[in-house]
Design a protein around this motif. Sequence first.
Motif, mmCIF file in Angstrom:
data_model
loop_
_atom_site.group_PDB
_atom_site.id
_atom_site.type_symbol
_atom_site.label_atom_id
_atom_site.label_comp_id
_atom_site.label_asym_id
_atom_site.label_seq_id
_atom_site.Cartn_x
_atom_site.Cartn_y
_atom_site.Cartn_z
ATOM 1 N N GLN A 1 33.248 90.639 -70.963
ATOM 2 C CA GLN A 1 34.211 89.841 -70.217
ATOM 3 C C GLN A 1 34.625 88.618 -71.024
ATOM 4 O OE1 GLN A 1 32.858 88.444 -66.372
ATOM 5 N NE2 GLN A 1 34.874 88.873 -65.523
ATOM 6 N N ARG A 2 35.947 88.370 -71.039
ATOM 7 C CA ARG A 2 36.489 87.190 -71.718
ATOM 8 C C ARG A 2 36.434 85.976 -70.785
ATOM 9 N NH1 ARG A 2 40.874 91.052 -72.656
ATOM 10 N NH2 ARG A 2 40.812 91.825 -74.797
ATOM 11 N N LEU A 3 36.760 84.807 -71.338
ATOM 12 C CA LEU A 3 36.775 83.565 -70.564
ATOM 13 C C LEU A 3 37.674 83.646 -69.337
ATOM 14 C CD1 LEU A 3 36.893 80.766 -73.284
ATOM 15 C CD2 LEU A 3 35.184 81.006 -71.463
ATOM 16 N N ASP A 4 38.820 84.317 -69.483
ATOM 17 C CA ASP A 4 39.787 84.365 -68.379
ATOM 18 C C ASP A 4 39.468 85.446 -67.352
ATOM 19 O OD1 ASP A 4 40.473 86.711 -69.652
ATOM 20 O OD2 ASP A 4 42.561 86.170 -70.020
ATOM 21 N N ALA B 1 39.574 86.258 -82.025
ATOM 22 C CA ALA B 1 39.827 85.455 -80.832
ATOM 23 C C ALA B 1 39.091 86.028 -79.624
ATOM 24 C CB ALA B 1 41.334 85.382 -80.564
ATOM 25 N N ASP B 2 39.069 87.351 -79.516
ATOM 26 C CA ASP B 2 38.356 87.989 -78.409
ATOM 27 C C ASP B 2 36.848 87.769 -78.503
ATOM 28 O OD1 ASP B 2 40.549 88.971 -76.995
ATOM 29 O OD2 ASP B 2 40.623 90.814 -78.167
ATOM 30 N N ILE B 3 36.292 87.851 -79.718
ATOM 31 C CA ILE B 3 34.857 87.608 -79.896
ATOM 32 C C ILE B 3 34.519 86.185 -79.454
ATOM 33 C CG2 ILE B 3 33.003 87.341 -81.574
ATOM 34 C CD1 ILE B 3 34.337 89.516 -83.225
ATOM 35 N N TYR B 4 35.342 85.235 -79.851
ATOM 36 C CA TYR B 4 35.144 83.848 -79.427
ATOM 37 C C TYR B 4 35.130 83.769 -77.901
ATOM 38 C CZ TYR B 4 36.205 78.882 -78.654
ATOM 39 O OH TYR B 4 36.194 77.570 -78.219
ATOM 40 N N SER B 5 36.111 84.426 -77.282
ATOM 41 C CA SER B 5 36.250 84.367 -75.835
ATOM 42 C C SER B 5 35.065 85.018 -75.113
ATOM 43 C CB SER B 5 37.565 85.032 -75.414
ATOM 44 O OG SER B 5 37.797 84.841 -74.045
ATOM 45 N N VAL B 6 34.630 86.192 -75.558
ATOM 46 C CA VAL B 6 33.509 86.853 -74.874
ATOM 47 C C VAL B 6 32.196 86.113 -75.122
ATOM 48 C CG1 VAL B 6 34.645 89.120 -74.839
ATOM 49 C CG2 VAL B 6 33.042 88.596 -76.664
ATOM 50 N N THR B 7 32.050 85.517 -76.300
ATOM 51 C CA THR B 7 30.839 84.739 -76.590
ATOM 52 C C THR B 7 30.836 83.463 -75.757
ATOM 53 O OG1 THR B 7 30.768 85.652 -78.831
ATOM 54 C CG2 THR B 7 29.453 83.684 -78.417
ATOM 55 N N ALA B 8 31.997 82.817 -75.653
ATOM 56 C CA ALA B 8 32.111 81.608 -74.825
ATOM 57 C C ALA B 8 31.790 81.931 -73.373
ATOM 58 C CB ALA B 8 33.512 81.021 -74.952
ATOM 59 N N MET C 1 24.394 83.746 -70.045
ATOM 60 C CA MET C 1 24.028 85.149 -70.227
ATOM 61 C C MET C 1 24.143 85.542 -71.700
ATOM 62 S SD MET C 1 23.518 86.426 -67.088
ATOM 63 C CE MET C 1 23.869 88.152 -67.136
ATOM 64 N N ASP C 2 24.022 84.569 -72.597
ATOM 65 C CA ASP C 2 24.179 84.861 -74.012
ATOM 66 C C ASP C 2 22.992 85.683 -74.507
ATOM 67 O OD1 ASP C 2 25.058 84.923 -76.643
ATOM 68 O OD2 ASP C 2 24.189 82.967 -77.112
ATOM 69 N N ASP C 3 23.265 86.918 -74.908
ATOM 70 C CA ASP C 3 22.218 87.813 -75.410
ATOM 71 C C ASP C 3 22.244 87.897 -76.938
ATOM 72 O OD1 ASP C 3 24.585 89.179 -75.673
ATOM 73 O OD2 ASP C 3 23.988 90.901 -74.448
ATOM 74 N N GLU C 4 22.920 86.933 -77.566
ATOM 75 C CA GLU C 4 23.018 86.840 -79.026
ATOM 76 C C GLU C 4 23.694 88.070 -79.635
ATOM 77 O OE1 GLU C 4 19.431 85.471 -80.922
ATOM 78 O OE2 GLU C 4 18.863 84.331 -79.135
ATOM 79 N N ALA C 5 24.636 88.641 -78.897
ATOM 80 C CA ALA C 5 25.361 89.823 -79.370
ATOM 81 C C ALA C 5 26.060 89.534 -80.695
ATOM 82 C CB ALA C 5 26.382 90.273 -78.332
ATOM 83 N N GLU C 6 26.044 90.542 -81.568
ATOM 84 C CA GLU C 6 26.744 90.470 -82.839
ATOM 85 C C GLU C 6 27.910 91.456 -82.794
ATOM 86 O OE1 GLU C 6 24.264 90.237 -86.354
ATOM 87 O OE2 GLU C 6 22.560 89.589 -85.114
ATOM 88 N N PHE C 7 28.875 91.244 -83.691
ATOM 89 C CA PHE C 7 30.112 92.018 -83.662
ATOM 90 C C PHE C 7 30.448 92.491 -85.072
ATOM 91 C CE2 PHE C 7 29.999 89.083 -80.179
ATOM 92 C CZ PHE C 7 30.443 89.822 -79.097
ATOM 93 N N MET C 8 30.863 93.748 -85.172
ATOM 94 C CA MET C 8 31.148 94.328 -86.479
ATOM 95 C C MET C 8 32.519 95.022 -86.471
ATOM 96 S SD MET C 8 28.943 97.184 -88.597
ATOM 97 C CE MET C 8 27.508 96.133 -88.787
ATOM 98 N N TRP C 9 33.316 94.701 -87.479
ATOM 99 C CA TRP C 9 34.599 95.356 -87.727
ATOM 100 C C TRP C 9 34.378 96.308 -88.891
ATOM 101 C CZ3 TRP C 9 39.586 94.657 -85.632
ATOM 102 C CH2 TRP C 9 40.649 95.168 -86.378
ATOM 103 N N VAL C 10 34.555 97.600 -88.657
ATOM 104 C CA VAL C 10 34.379 98.618 -89.684
ATOM 105 C C VAL C 10 35.748 99.203 -89.993
ATOM 106 C CG1 VAL C 10 33.295 100.817 -90.287
ATOM 107 C CG2 VAL C 10 32.065 99.171 -88.853
ATOM 108 N N THR C 11 36.116 99.188 -91.262
ATOM 109 C CA THR C 11 37.423 99.712 -91.662
ATOM 110 C C THR C 11 37.266 100.646 -92.852
ATOM 111 O OG1 THR C 11 39.667 99.125 -92.333
ATOM 112 C CG2 THR C 11 37.896 97.721 -93.151
ATOM 113 N N TRP C 12 38.234 101.523 -93.012
ATOM 114 C CA TRP C 12 38.251 102.412 -94.173
ATOM 115 C C TRP C 12 39.246 101.922 -95.221
ATOM 116 C CZ3 TRP C 12 35.923 103.784 -89.939
ATOM 117 C CH2 TRP C 12 34.906 104.729 -89.989
ATOM 118 N N HIS C 13 39.943 100.840 -94.900
ATOM 119 C CA HIS C 13 40.897 100.301 -95.869
ATOM 120 C C HIS C 13 40.865 98.785 -95.791
ATOM 121 C CE1 HIS C 13 44.494 99.622 -98.197
ATOM 122 N NE2 HIS C 13 44.558 100.906 -98.455
#
Length: 195
Positions: A43-46, A88-95, A102-114
């Motif tokens: 869930q985001r801030l809004d 921006a979304d990661i910031y919002s969901v972490t905030a 309820m901060d569970d110290e979630a980490e976020f990964m962007w995986v790309t092939w290019h």
Amino acid sequence: MPAEKSQETGREGVFRAKQYLESTTYLRLSWTAYDHEKMCTRQRLDGSRKVYDLRGHFLGQRRHPLFVEAKKYSVVGSQASMYIEYLADIYSVTARACQDEMDDEAEFMWVTWHPFNLTHWSKLTRHDYVRDAVAEHGERLKLPATDDGFDIDDDLCRLVSKRLWLLVLSDRQQDLVLSPEELKVAMMHLKREGA
């Protein structure tokens, strides 16, 4: 690219990212947005929701949740702007998690092939880049306005930066992935699950 082909490429990317990441023996990615959307949602801030492609957790001592976005692009495409929105979304969901205690110290990964945005590649996970992304999407995130933009928490930008991963895969790396049988044997010997 036709929508159907694009969808299939997206599914393939999610499966390959999952397979590769789990073969490192440091991650268990139990849920995909295709079969467990609710588990892959934050869930985001809004109050709106963001669905990530994969969700799991680190094994061993770390045990933090991990949310993964997989982008199986063969060309740059629109990844640079999508990545800024992602930050921006990661910031919002972490905030939101911090705000709700309820901060569970979630980490976020962007995986790309290019790779993308090569002129800024070394900065893409830095806190100032996160801050710029949040400023660009401040209105969409419904952040409080100030005289010179939006009210952005710099400490939170630093926290997001520390929890952020950026990974480039290639089809050829699939040759290095452990088979499911090999992974089971490795995990029995490593004992990361119960650590």
